[in-house]
Design a protein around this motif. Structure first.
Motif, short mmCIF file in Angstrom:
data_model
loop_
_atom_site.label_atom_id
_atom_site.label_comp_id
_atom_site.label_asym_id
_atom_site.label_seq_id
_atom_site.Cartn_x
_atom_site.Cartn_y
_atom_site.Cartn_z
N HIS A 1 0.83 -1.21 0.00
CA HIS A 1 0.00 0.00 0.00
C HIS A 1 0.86 1.26 0.00
O HIS A 1 0.57 2.22 -0.72
N ALA A 2 1.93 1.24 0.78
CA ALA A 2 2.82 2.41 0.85
C ALA A 2 3.47 2.69 -0.50
O ALA A 2 3.60 3.86 -0.91
N TYR A 3 3.87 1.66 -1.19
CA TYR A 3 4.50 1.84 -2.50
C TYR A 3 3.50 2.32 -3.54
O TYR A 3 3.80 3.20 -4.37
N LYS A 4 2.31 1.77 -3.51
CA LYS A 4 1.28 2.22 -4.45
C LYS A 4 0.96 3.69 -4.23
O LYS A 4 0.82 4.47 -5.19
N GLN A 5 0.87 4.10 -2.98
CA GLN A 5 0.58 5.51 -2.66
C GLN A 5 1.72 6.41 -3.14
O GLN A 5 1.48 7.49 -3.70
N ALA A 6 2.95 5.96 -2.93
CA ALA A 6 4.11 6.77 -3.34
C ALA A 6 4.11 7.01 -4.84
O ALA A 6 4.33 8.14 -5.31
N TYR A 7 3.85 5.98 -5.61
CA TYR A 7 3.87 6.15 -7.07
C TYR A 7 2.65 6.93 -7.56
O TYR A 7 2.75 7.71 -8.51
N THR A 8 1.51 6.73 -6.89
CA THR A 8 0.31 7.48 -7.27
C THR A 8 0.49 8.97 -7.03
O THR A 8 0.11 9.81 -7.86
N GLU A 9 1.11 9.31 -5.90
CA GLU A 9 1.30 10.71 -5.53
C GLU A 9 2.63 11.29 -6.03
O GLU A 9 2.88 12.48 -5.89
#
Length: 235
Positions: free
Chosen positions: A177-185
């Motif tokens: 989840h943390a990685y997905k959020q980082a790439y999304t933002e």
């Protein structure tokens, strides 16, 4: 396994080693005639909880990696994944290619060969408390903050500062989840914990030895050759 949960360890060894400036990736330099990466892998291999090893390396470094695996007899199930442009991209490649049955992810720097097996296990044992934990120690030096690199802006309270190391251990879904959020933002962190922190998850600190250095410069390599003598005296 830890309490029935499958543990996959990522060893990030795809860096360029620019600060070492020795014409070879720092992980393949030797300490006591053994490549740094081999020392590191052997520590991970001895953990009583780690089930699978994911080596994240540069494609051009494969001959060195295969040589280590063959000569030093890696006795753990493993796979090789290619690194990305930045460390964050490399770990993300690991997340995309790790065993599907993984429950717990441990990330470790290939250039940190002095972590103790006991501390690897302790980090895994503590991950369930908040879903994230990291080996760390209190900062000994006074730290100055400077935005321009010339003048000091302020001095943070040293009593509140910790120097984090690896391994860093996470519940799989928290790290994904943390990685997905980082790439999304669209942001990059300096370590995995910094990405997890941005999701609101609290990271538990686990006190560790100051010996767990990351070998980045020639000075670090000199220190490592001294530390290895101490480690061997304990064995």
């Amino acid at each position: 396994m830890f309490n029935g949960k499958f543990v996959t360890a990522f060893v990030a060894a795809a860096g360029m080693g620019k600060r070492m400036n020795m014409g070879i990736n720092k992980q393949f330099l030797t300490i006591d005639k053994v490549p740094i990466l081999a020392h590191t892998i052997k520590k991970i291999e001895k953990s009583k909880y780690v089930d699978f090893l994911l080596l994240i390396v540069k494609k051009s470094d494969l001959p060195y990696v295969y040589d280590i695996v063959e000569k030093h007899k890696i006795n753990i199930n493993y796979a090789i994944v290619y690194g990305g442009k930045e460390r964050q991209d490399s770990i993300n490649n690991g997340l995309l290619n790790m065993p599907k049955k993984t429950d717990i992810v441990l990330t470790h720097d290939g250039a940190r060969p002095f972590v103790s097996v006991e501390k690897i296990d302790e980090a895994i044992e503590n991950v369930m408390e908040t879903g994230a934990c990291v080996l760390a120690n209190p900062v000994k030096d006074t730290i100055k903050v400077s935005t321009d690199g010339k003048l000091v802006d302020y001095t943070p309270n040293r009593d509140k500062l910790w120097q984090v190391q690896t391994p860093q251990v996470f519940k799989k879904e928290i790290l994904i989840h943390a990685y997905k959020q980082a790439y999304t933002e669209g942001y990059y962190g300096t370590d995995d914990c910094s990405l997890v922190e941005k999701t609101g998850v609290k990271v538990k600190l686990i006190y560790n030895s100051y010996d767990n250095i990351k070998i980045t410069t020639r000075e670090d390599l000199s220190i490592a050759n001294i530390l290895i003598k101490k480690v061997k005296s304990w064995e």
